[in-house]
Enzyme design. Structure first.
Site, short mmCIF file in Angstrom:
data_model
loop_
_atom_site.label_atom_id
_atom_site.label_comp_id
_atom_site.label_asym_id
_atom_site.label_seq_id
_atom_site.Cartn_x
_atom_site.Cartn_y
_atom_site.Cartn_z
N LYS A 9 -12.79 78.77 48.58
CA LYS A 9 -13.75 77.76 49.05
C LYS A 9 -14.33 78.20 50.40
O LYS A 9 -13.63 78.81 51.21
CB LYS A 9 -12.97 76.44 49.14
CG LYS A 9 -13.50 75.41 50.08
CD LYS A 9 -12.71 74.13 50.03
CE LYS A 9 -12.60 73.56 51.43
NZ LYS A 9 -12.12 72.24 51.58
N LYS A 25 -14.38 75.54 56.76
CA LYS A 25 -14.78 75.73 58.15
C LYS A 25 -13.65 76.16 59.06
O LYS A 25 -13.89 76.71 60.12
CB LYS A 25 -15.53 74.51 58.68
CG LYS A 25 -14.72 73.30 58.97
CD LYS A 25 -15.65 72.29 59.57
CE LYS A 25 -15.55 70.96 58.84
NZ LYS A 25 -14.19 70.45 58.73
N LYS A 57 -2.33 73.91 53.14
CA LYS A 57 -2.39 73.88 54.61
C LYS A 57 -1.05 74.19 55.27
O LYS A 57 -1.03 74.70 56.38
CB LYS A 57 -2.88 72.51 55.10
CG LYS A 57 -4.29 72.18 54.71
CD LYS A 57 -5.28 72.68 55.73
CE LYS A 57 -6.69 72.44 55.27
NZ LYS A 57 -7.71 73.13 56.01
P1 ATP Z 1 -10.96 72.58 56.85
O1 ATP Z 1 -11.28 74.02 56.64
O2 ATP Z 1 -10.63 72.22 58.23
O3 ATP Z 1 -9.94 72.07 55.87
P2 ATP Z 1 -13.28 71.91 55.33
O4 ATP Z 1 -14.23 73.03 55.53
O5 ATP Z 1 -12.54 71.88 54.05
O6 ATP Z 1 -12.29 71.81 56.56
P3 ATP Z 1 -13.71 69.10 55.57
O7 ATP Z 1 -13.96 68.50 56.85
O8 ATP Z 1 -12.32 69.04 55.04
O9 ATP Z 1 -14.16 70.63 55.52
O10 ATP Z 1 -14.68 68.52 54.47
C1 ATP Z 1 -15.74 67.66 54.67
C2 ATP Z 1 -16.39 67.33 53.36
O11 ATP Z 1 -17.08 68.46 52.85
C3 ATP Z 1 -15.41 66.91 52.27
O12 ATP Z 1 -16.00 65.88 51.50
C4 ATP Z 1 -15.24 68.13 51.44
O13 ATP Z 1 -14.92 67.82 50.12
C5 ATP Z 1 -16.63 68.78 51.55
N1 ATP Z 1 -16.56 70.24 51.48
C6 ATP Z 1 -15.93 71.06 52.36
N2 ATP Z 1 -16.06 72.34 52.00
C7 ATP Z 1 -16.79 72.34 50.85
C8 ATP Z 1 -17.25 73.38 49.95
N3 ATP Z 1 -16.98 74.65 50.17
N4 ATP Z 1 -18.00 73.01 48.89
C9 ATP Z 1 -18.29 71.72 48.68
N5 ATP Z 1 -17.87 70.70 49.46
C10 ATP Z 1 -17.13 70.99 50.53
#
Ligand code: ATP
Ligand code: LTN
Length: 333
Positions: free
Chosen positions: A196, A199, A114
């Site tokens: 990954k 979002k 990040k």
């Molecule tokens: P950001 O992009 O802002 O870091 P993010 O997409 O990683 O956000 P989070 O809010 O950090 O999403 O994650 C919420 C939950 O969803 C966490 O438990 C995370 O482990 C899970 N998660 C997020 N993206 C994935 C993915 N691609 N596959 C499986 N689990 C996910």
């Protein structure tokens, strides 16, 4: 009653990765862990660890709350709330910073990734993020924390901090365990299967958002990157694109990836993609319908008020207790 705690940052539109890795799992856990109370929160304090537009953030907080519910969470044994409305999270986050070592924070993969996104200097909150997250969990003495694979390292640090404090003050915190789904814990981008599905990623062609219309969903899956060759089998290294599609399918159907791979072993990439697109549309349509009912409803606000009040009770008590143990303030009067 034992507790299960988890949070999601309102940093963007919820996508299939978060749904399959996290929310779908909560919905199922509510049935299988029928003696636990669930504290689920919208991690807005975590969302501001990198610059974010205030109007965008407001919108995403509400959207996330409505989507959480639209995905099928039941009201009983659930406190759904917004993290910043329970100030004990910041309080506990600070207290736990006093028990977190620099070396531990420097090792965190999420921080290392990040900090590359910070263009005007790295906010120190990004560095201390794991202490705040530990506070989110330990405030409620959570026994389990459902998260995706990427959060495992933060959970390990949370356990270390809890153990450190327990060694000093006796059994003060419950040491939590992560609950990581067997399939679906690592959903990859449809455009870049080595990355990954995230979002906050601005390149949207690799995502499917939960509120995307059917024609967008079909288009994204049709244009998902696949691998050379034509055979369908699960092989993360050799066939990352197809393996990702199989993982998404398997998670939606609640079966193993091997079972889906066997079902499509004689099919073409196109057949797999067409069927998967329809399966995703079928999963998301009822969620989108319920979301539209909830988003501007009184019901949503009432649920968030109730969740906040329930969380406040538990969290304030625990934060005050640790403050007393540390000798802060004037103690009990
Ligand atoms: P950001 O992009 O802002 O870091 P993010 O997409 O990683 O956000 P989070 O809010 O950090 O999403 O994650 C919420 C939950 O969803 C966490 O438990 C995370 O482990 C899970 N998660 C997020 N993206 C994935 C993915 N691609 N596959 C499986 N689990 C996910
Ligand atoms: N750090 C998590 C979001 C998060 C969380 C939590 C998850 C913040 N606090 C407490 C579980 C429990 C993330 O980036 N996905």
């Amino acid at each position: 009653m034992k507790h299960i705690v988890s949070g999601i940052k309102p940093t963007g539109s919820l996508n299939l990765g978060t749904y399959l890795g996290s929310i779908k799992n909560f919905v199922e856990l509510q049935n299988s862990y029928s003696y636990h109370h669930f504290f689920l929160f919208i991690a807005d304090l975590h969302a501001i660890t990198l610059p974010i537009d205030r109007q965008f953030l407001r919108k995403k907080i509400k959207e996330l709350a409505a989507l959480y519910l639209a995905c099928g969470l039941k009201q009983e044994r659930l406190s759904l709330f917004i993290q910043s409305e329970v100030p004990a999270h910041s309080h506990m986050g600070y207290l736990l910073q006093c028990f977190t070592y620099m070396g531990e924070l420097e090792r965190m993969t999420q921080y290392k990734e990040k900090k590359e996104q910070a263009f005007e200097g790295i906010p120190s909150s990004l560095f201390t993020y794991p202490s705040l997250m530990a506070g989110d969990i330990l405030l409620y003495d959570a026994e389990y924390v459902p998260v995706g694979e990427d959060q495992k390292q933060h959970l390990e640090l949370t356990r270390d901090i809890a153990t450190r404090i327990n060694n000093r003050f006796g059994d003060f915190f419950t040491v939590p365990e992560p609950l990581i789904p067997k399939v679906g814990a690592r959903i990859k981008s449809l455009a870049y299967p080595e990355k990954k599905m995230s979002k906050s990623d601005t390149d949207t062609k690799g995502h499917i958002d939960l509120l995307d219309e059917p024609h967008i969903i079909r288009k994204r899956i049709r244009s998902a990157v696949t691998d050379s060759g034509a055979d369908i089998r699960f092989d993360r290294e050799g066939k990352p694109g197809i393996s990702n599609l199989l993982t998404i399918y398997a998670t939606l159907e609640n079966v193993s990836v091997e079972a889906i791979a066997a079902r499509y072993s004689n099919a073409t990439y196109k057949q797999l993609k067409d069927d998967l697109a329809e399966r995703v549309v079928k999963e998301l349509s009822p969620i989108q319908e319920r979301y539209r009912e909830l988003i501007n409803s009184r019901e949503l606000n009432d649920i968030l008020d109730k969740g906040r009040d329930e969380a406040l009770k538990v969290a304030n008590k625990k934060a005050a207790k640790l403050s007393r143990k540390l000798g802060l303030g004037r103690g009990r009067r």
